[in-house]
Design a protein around this motif. Structure first.
Motif, PDB file in Angstrom:
ATOM      1  N   PHE A   1      -6.960   0.920  10.150  1.00 36.34           N
ATOM      2  CA  PHE A   1      -5.591   0.847  10.641  1.00 36.34           C
ATOM      3  C   PHE A   1      -4.665   0.577   9.456  1.00 36.34           C
ATOM      4  O   PHE A   1      -5.059  -0.092   8.493  1.00 36.34           O
ATOM      5  CB  PHE A   1      -5.413  -0.289  11.663  1.00 36.34           C
ATOM      6  CG  PHE A   1      -6.023  -0.018  12.999  1.00 36.34           C
ATOM      7  CD1 PHE A   1      -5.648   1.082  13.744  1.00 36.34           C
ATOM      8  CD2 PHE A   1      -6.949  -0.891  13.545  1.00 36.34           C
ATOM      9  CE1 PHE A   1      -6.204   1.326  14.991  1.00 36.34           C
ATOM     10  CE2 PHE A   1      -7.504  -0.669  14.783  1.00 36.34           C
ATOM     11  CZ  PHE A   1      -7.128   0.450  15.517  1.00 36.34           C
TER      12      PHE A   1
ATOM     13  N   CYS B   1      -9.665   7.023  20.163  1.00 38.90           N
ATOM     14  CA  CYS B   1      -9.178   7.014  18.780  1.00 38.90           C
ATOM     15  C   CYS B   1      -9.391   5.666  18.116  1.00 38.90           C
ATOM     16  O   CYS B   1      -8.488   5.106  17.505  1.00 38.90           O
ATOM     17  CB  CYS B   1      -7.699   7.401  18.728  1.00 38.90           C
ATOM     18  SG  CYS B   1      -7.344   8.955  19.557  1.00 38.90           S
TER      19      CYS B   1
ATOM     20  N   ARG C   1      -3.318   4.937  12.678  1.00 40.88           N
ATOM     21  CA  ARG C   1      -4.497   5.451  11.995  1.00 40.88           C
ATOM     22  C   ARG C   1      -4.189   6.135  10.658  1.00 40.88           C
ATOM     23  O   ARG C   1      -5.116   6.459   9.911  1.00 40.88           O
ATOM     24  CB  ARG C   1      -5.231   6.435  12.910  1.00 40.88           C
ATOM     25  CG  ARG C   1      -5.769   5.806  14.197  1.00 40.88           C
ATOM     26  CD  ARG C   1      -6.794   4.714  13.912  1.00 40.88           C
ATOM     27  NE  ARG C   1      -7.837   5.200  13.028  1.00 40.88           N
ATOM     28  CZ  ARG C   1      -8.858   5.960  13.412  1.00 40.88           C
ATOM     29  NH1 ARG C   1      -8.957   6.350  14.673  1.00 40.88           N
ATOM     30  NH2 ARG C   1      -9.756   6.349  12.541  1.00 40.88           N
TER      31      ARG C   1
END
Length: 458
Positions: free
Chosen positions: A40, A23, A54
């Protein structure tokens, strides 16, 4: 003048859960499908460092959590809130580099206003600390230091070891230490940020290359440090392999507002008497590397070869000079406005509101310079000066197209540095070296160049 600066903080270890394979580098512990975009999110108010970071709903809480996970090409979007630390480290240390085609960006999210508050504590030497990195952008932060909480009596005990009295708002650190030898930082952009009330510099750059500092507001810094810093300071610029040259320049200091920066504590260097030498709006300091080296990346006697462009800045009410170049080379100082600087009573700050002391290959062109303190606004330092407007009671030296006379700015005491009607700055500048637009982003029409940072003529 400056003979040395504190290599403030050491890189601290980021311990982030079993870094970080899936991820985009974050282990989520779930089967949740995450976005493909390399972003982010950080949210001081509602985030958690156990989140995957995320999405805004699962944002990290701290900046350093994002800094430990970021990769080349990624952006860290920061939401409104106050970001700090417990004082054992800096609120944000950036130690991972981007690449030439995949920069790392830390930015305020759209419509958001993140604030970094530097805490009191033995490890809080900066609000943002760049440690030996390249290809990184910081955009849109407010950084607040501890200046207002420090008394003059407390500052009198400063011996250089106390972070609270010597912290920088932003520190670009390429010095290197005996046990850590990072690369020389290069290709760093600091923009659109407000940096104030730090005990040392607003932006301190030590031993670095290809630095862009643009459109920042920097004020009330450097009051309590013993290290002779300024609002913006570049010390011992150093050639770094792979650094970028743009239009012939490596470094850009453009469109900044720098004011109220001053030194109130004497600097005690090895080669000069104790005294106040700095607190400038902007300084480029010893790119010739004549002074002692600071760390493992710093080499005495090896001059820096890159060129620096200083343009469209407004500097005012600083204790030191407005724009001060010292023992440096290859610099163009163009279309800046410097008003009411040199406010310090120091015997070492008596002349040259914009100057190039012991420098070579410097062009000072199209600037508006006003001194209200009765000091010498300029002097002959052997460099190329032309098309400047010098306004002061003492103008001991003037070049061919320079003008000595009243600047007729609109209302500089209240922050309006626009040339008013009848100002000799209007339409009297040269297009040579002039930036394409002004402090506010307005175009400078060919044939109608105004002197100073603000273009009026059309």
């Amino acid at each position: 003048m400056h003979i040395g600066r504190k290599g403030a903080t050491r890189l601290f270890a980021f311990v982030a859960s079993a870094l970080l394979a899936a991820c985009g580098g974050v282990e989520t512990g779930t089967t949740e499908k995450l976005p493909d975009t390399p972003i982010f999110y950080v949210d001081a108010n509602h985030g958690a460092d156990t989140n995957h970071g995320r999405t805004p709903a699962a944002a990290f809480k701290t900046l350093n959590r994002a800094a430990s996970a970021v990769k080349p090409g990624w952006t860290v979007q920061v939401l409104s809130g106050t970001y700090t630390s417990d004082g054992t480290d800096n609120p944000l240390t950036i130690s991972i580099s981007g690449t030439p085609d995949a920069w790392i960006t830390f930015t305020a999210a759209s419509g958001q206003h993140p604030v970094i508050q530097i805490p009191r504590g033995p490890g809080a030497w900066a609000g943002i600390h760049f440690f030996g990195v390249a290809y990184v952008i910081v955009d849109g932060f407010e950084v607040i230091g501890q200046r207002a909480s420090i008394t003059a009596a407390q500052a009198a005990t400063n011996d250089g070891s106390q972070a609270v009295m010597n912290h920088n708002c932003i520190y670009v650190d390429g010095v290197g230490y005996s046990d850590v030898h990072p690369p020389v930082p290069h290709d760093i952009i600091i923009r659109n940020s407000t940096l104030h009330d730090c005990a040392a510099a607003g932006i301190e750059v030590n031993v670095a290359d290809a630095i862009t500092i643009e459109h920042n507001r920097i004020y009330n810094n450097s009051w309590w440090t013993v290290f002779g810093t300024s609002g913006i300071g570049l010390y011992h610029l150093t050639d770094a392999p792979g650094s970028t040259t743009k239009n012939g320049y490596k470094n850009f200091i453009v469109g900044n507002l720098s004011y109220g920066n001053r030194n109130n504590i004497e600097f005690e260097g090895e080669d000069v008497p104790p005294g106040i030498y700095d607190g400038n709006g902007i300084i480029v300091d010893d790119s010739k590397h004549t002074q002692r080296a600071l760390g493992t990346n710093d080499v005495k006697g090896v001059p820096y070869t890159g060129r620096t462009y200083i343009a469209n800045n407004v500097v005012h009410d600083n204790g030191g000079r407005g724009i001060h170049l010292y023992r440096s080379e290859h610099i163009d100082v163009v279309n800046n406005t410097s008003w009411n600087d040199m406010l310090s009573v120091s015997e070492y700050i008596l002349s040259g509101q914009i100057d190039a002391l012991q420098c070579a290959d410097v062009n000072v062109v199209n600037n508006v310079v006003v001194n209200l303190a009765g000091k010498e606004v300029t002097f002959n330092d052997g460099n190329h000066y032309d098309y400047n407007l010098w306004d002061g009671t003492k103008v001991p030296f003037k070049w061919n197209q320079d003008i000595a006379g009243q600047s007729r700015l609109t209302d500089p005491a209240n922050g309006d540095f626009t040339p008013a009607g009848g100002s000799p700055a209007l339409r009297s500048g040269t297009s040579t070296l002039a930036p394409a637009d002004d402090f506010f982003g307005n175009a400078r029409p060919p044939g109608a160049i105004d002197r100073g940072a603000i273009q009026v003529s059309r």
